[in-house]
Design a protein around this motif. Structure first.
Motif, PDB file in Angstrom:
ATOM      1  N   GLY A 177      36.102  42.074  32.460  1.00 23.64           N
ATOM      2  CA  GLY A 177      36.837  41.167  32.246  1.00 23.64           C
ATOM      3  C   GLY A 177      37.440  40.493  33.429  1.00 23.64           C
ATOM      4  N   MET A 178      37.776  41.116  34.676  1.00 24.21           N
ATOM      5  CA  MET A 178      38.351  40.520  35.702  1.00 24.21           C
ATOM      6  C   MET A 178      37.433  39.763  36.426  1.00 24.21           C
ATOM      7  N   LEU A 179      36.089  40.153  36.611  1.00 22.72           N
ATOM      8  CA  LEU A 179      35.246  39.223  37.233  1.00 22.72           C
ATOM      9  C   LEU A 179      34.981  37.913  36.441  1.00 22.72           C
ATOM     10  N   LYS A 180      35.040  37.981  35.225  1.00 22.72           N
ATOM     11  CA  LYS A 180      34.718  36.993  34.330  1.00 22.72           C
ATOM     12  C   LYS A 180      36.059  35.859  34.286  1.00 22.72           C
ATOM     13  N   ASN A 181      37.226  36.407  34.292  1.00 25.15           N
ATOM     14  CA  ASN A 181      38.402  35.565  34.168  1.00 25.15           C
ATOM     15  C   ASN A 181      39.508  35.257  35.433  1.00 25.15           C
ATOM     16  N   TYR A 182      39.050  36.094  36.522  1.00 21.40           N
ATOM     17  CA  TYR A 182      39.922  35.656  37.697  1.00 21.40           C
ATOM     18  C   TYR A 182      38.968  35.147  38.943  1.00 21.40           C
ATOM     19  N   ASP A 183      39.322  34.026  39.456  1.00 17.45           N
ATOM     20  CA  ASP A 183      38.318  33.450  40.557  1.00 17.45           C
ATOM     21  C   ASP A 183      38.571  34.075  41.909  1.00 17.45           C
ATOM     22  N   PHE A 184      39.880  34.876  41.776  1.00 16.65           N
ATOM     23  CA  PHE A 184      40.167  35.325  43.156  1.00 16.65           C
ATOM     24  C   PHE A 184      39.556  36.858  43.125  1.00 16.65           C
ATOM     25  N   ILE A 185      38.924  37.418  42.252  1.00 13.13           N
ATOM     26  CA  ILE A 185      38.096  38.819  42.022  1.00 13.13           C
ATOM     27  C   ILE A 185      36.945  38.756  42.306  1.00 13.13           C
ATOM     28  N   THR A 186      36.285  39.289  43.000  1.00 15.13           N
ATOM     29  CA  THR A 186      34.780  39.586  43.379  1.00 15.13           C
ATOM     30  C   THR A 186      34.378  40.859  43.247  1.00 15.13           C
ATOM     31  N   LYS A 187      33.081  41.239  43.281  1.00 13.83           N
ATOM     32  CA  LYS A 187      32.763  42.535  43.081  1.00 13.83           C
ATOM     33  C   LYS A 187      32.761  43.601  44.195  1.00 13.83           C
ATOM     34  N   ASP A 188      33.103  42.955  45.428  1.00 16.01           N
ATOM     35  CA  ASP A 188      33.400  43.745  46.455  1.00 16.01           C
ATOM     36  C   ASP A 188      34.838  44.029  46.402  1.00 16.01           C
ATOM     37  N   THR A 189      35.550  43.166  45.710  1.00 18.47           N
ATOM     38  CA  THR A 189      37.013  43.606  45.339  1.00 18.47           C
ATOM     39  C   THR A 189      37.167  44.747  44.532  1.00 18.47           C
ATOM     40  N   LEU A 190      36.181  44.948  43.674  1.00 16.94           N
ATOM     41  CA  LEU A 190      36.186  45.988  42.456  1.00 16.94           C
ATOM     42  C   LEU A 190      35.359  47.017  42.961  1.00 16.94           C
ATOM     43  N   ALA A 191      34.768  47.156  44.433  1.00 17.17           N
ATOM     44  CA  ALA A 191      33.748  48.190  44.388  1.00 17.17           C
ATOM     45  C   ALA A 191      34.316  49.585  44.406  1.00 17.17           C
ATOM     46  N   TYR A 192      35.619  49.870  44.205  1.00 13.83           N
ATOM     47  CA  TYR A 192      35.881  51.312  43.819  1.00 13.83           C
ATOM     48  C   TYR A 192      35.792  51.649  42.724  1.00 13.83           C
ATOM     49  N   PHE A 193      35.273  50.937  41.789  1.00 17.60           N
ATOM     50  CA  PHE A 193      35.114  51.232  40.211  1.00 17.60           C
ATOM     51  C   PHE A 193      33.792  51.670  40.204  1.00 17.60           C
ATOM     52  N   ASP A 194      32.616  51.122  40.879  1.00 21.51           N
ATOM     53  CA  ASP A 194      31.243  51.711  41.016  1.00 21.51           C
ATOM     54  C   ASP A 194      31.148  53.002  41.017  1.00 21.51           C
ATOM     55  N   LYS A 195      31.751  53.630  41.902  1.00 19.99           N
ATOM     56  CA  LYS A 195      31.705  54.906  42.241  1.00 19.99           C
ATOM     57  C   LYS A 195      31.931  55.890  40.994  1.00 19.99           C
ATOM     58  N   ARG A 196      33.217  55.410  40.313  1.00 22.40           N
ATOM     59  CA  ARG A 196      33.719  56.023  39.320  1.00 22.40           C
ATOM     60  C   ARG A 196      33.160  56.137  38.112  1.00 22.40           C
ATOM     61  N   LEU A 197      32.025  55.144  37.966  1.00 19.44           N
ATOM     62  CA  LEU A 197      31.313  55.235  36.740  1.00 19.44           C
ATOM     63  C   LEU A 197      30.315  56.339  36.670  1.00 19.44           C
ATOM     64  N   THR A 198      30.215  57.158  37.765  1.00 19.82           N
ATOM     65  CA  THR A 198      29.466  58.340  37.826  1.00 19.82           C
ATOM     66  C   THR A 198      30.123  59.566  38.128  1.00 19.82           C
ATOM     67  N   GLN A 199      31.141  59.320  39.222  1.00 19.07           N
ATOM     68  CA  GLN A 199      32.080  60.366  39.241  1.00 19.07           C
ATOM     69  C   GLN A 199      32.980  61.114  38.063  1.00 19.07           C
ATOM     70  N   ALA A 200      33.505  59.992  37.476  1.00 23.36           N
ATOM     71  CA  ALA A 200      34.256  60.442  36.267  1.00 23.36           C
ATOM     72  C   ALA A 200      33.366  61.216  35.323  1.00 23.36           C
ATOM     73  N   PRO A 201      32.591  60.889  34.719  1.00 21.68           N
ATOM     74  CA  PRO A 201      31.760  61.575  33.676  1.00 21.68           C
ATOM     75  C   PRO A 201      31.344  62.829  34.260  1.00 21.68           C
ATOM     76  N   ARG A 202      31.090  63.104  35.595  1.00 18.88           N
ATOM     77  CA  ARG A 202      30.734  64.344  36.012  1.00 18.88           C
ATOM     78  C   ARG A 202      31.785  65.292  36.027  1.00 18.88           C
ATOM     79  N   ASP A 203      32.890  64.808  36.512  1.00 16.43           N
ATOM     80  CA  ASP A 203      34.050  65.504  36.480  1.00 16.43           C
ATOM     81  C   ASP A 203      34.652  65.933  35.279  1.00 16.43           C
TER      82      ASP A 203
END
Length: 268
Positions: A177-203
């Protein structure tokens, strides 16, 4: 720190406090998942506005700034849990959570990636690190969570982390949603969430197995469910505060961040 918030709320669809029936592991898991389906903060109006692209840049900044305090205190919370574990095998597993957020070296880890997010929406790093602008409700909620895991039983402390069962859903919604709707947001800005997609299910898998193995009486199962309700409330309360201060009615407390403060462009 503030005194811990004390909550003992019934989970919808879960047995009442006076129900003496012991749930099977599968039934307990279903009751825990039902709590998330009804109480997780992906249902909060602020989150819906965030991922639907209906917030202003300053409202997104307020979210990034306040959420930093929660992220920064996660390893403090996990250290409090770790210190209560008498079993070395448990400690070896749990300490990975601290590494995930603190990193193995300077410039690594989830906290660093959240700082990059805050910088990506315009904040000066030193201002974010100072936590001067966060809402009092954010501080109270996060510190109540740290107190909770330090003062309640180890079962309750671990059960409170089970919101991670639901985080992949909110992360997927948020990033897309943020990548689609905000022109000031980039994939690099949201890099935090990349790791959490694997860390959170493991935990979450580890914590869920622990709870199902150790919640061996109706009373202990009730404690585990109440702990998860408490954690959902911690997350929900933070969005309540953001909505009240920066969306409607828009009453920003005098000691909280005001749009324009702490930005790199304002300092330049």
């Amino acid at each position: 720190m503030t005194a811990a918030l004390s909550l003992s709320l019934p989970a919808a669809g879960a047995p009442a406090a006076g129900d003496a029936r012991l749930l099977s592991p599968a039934e307990l898991e279903a009751a825990l998942r039902d709590i998330g389906a009804r109480r997780y903060h992906n249902l909060h109006p602020f989150h819906r506005l965030l991922h639907d692209g209906k917030l202003s840049k300053d409202q997104v900044r307020a979210w990034a700034l306040n959420r930093y305090y929660y992220q920064a205190m996660i390893p403090v919370k996990d250290a409090a849990v770790l210190a209560r574990m008498p079993d070395a095998n448990l400690r070896r597993i749990w300490r990975q959570r601290i590494v995930d957020h603190d990193g193995d070296h300077e410039g690594d880890g989830g906290i660093e990636r959240w700082l990059k997010l805050a910088e990506g929406v315009g904040f000066d790093r030193a201002y974010v690190l100072s936590t001067r602008g966060i809402l009092s409700a954010t501080r109270f909620s996060v510190e109540a969570y740290v107190h909770f895991v330090a003062e309640r039983s180890l079962l309750e402390a671990i059960a409170s982390s089970l919101t991670e069962m639901f985080s992949p859903t909110i992360i997927s919604e948020r990033v897309a949603g943020m990548l689609k709707n905000y022109d000031f947001i980039t994939k690099d800005t949201l890099a935090y969430f990349d790791k959490r997609l694997t860390q959170a299910p493991r935990d979450a898998d580890f914590a869920l197995d622990y709870v199902k193995q150790h919640a061996t009486t109706p009373a202990l199962q009730r404690q585990a469910m109440d702990a998860l309700i408490f954690k959902c409330t911690v997350l929900w309360t933070q969005l309540d505060a953001l909505y009240f201060a920066y969306v409607s009615p828009g009453m920003v407390p005098p000691d909280a961040w005001q749009p324009g403060e702490g930005l790199v462009e304002a300092r330049a």
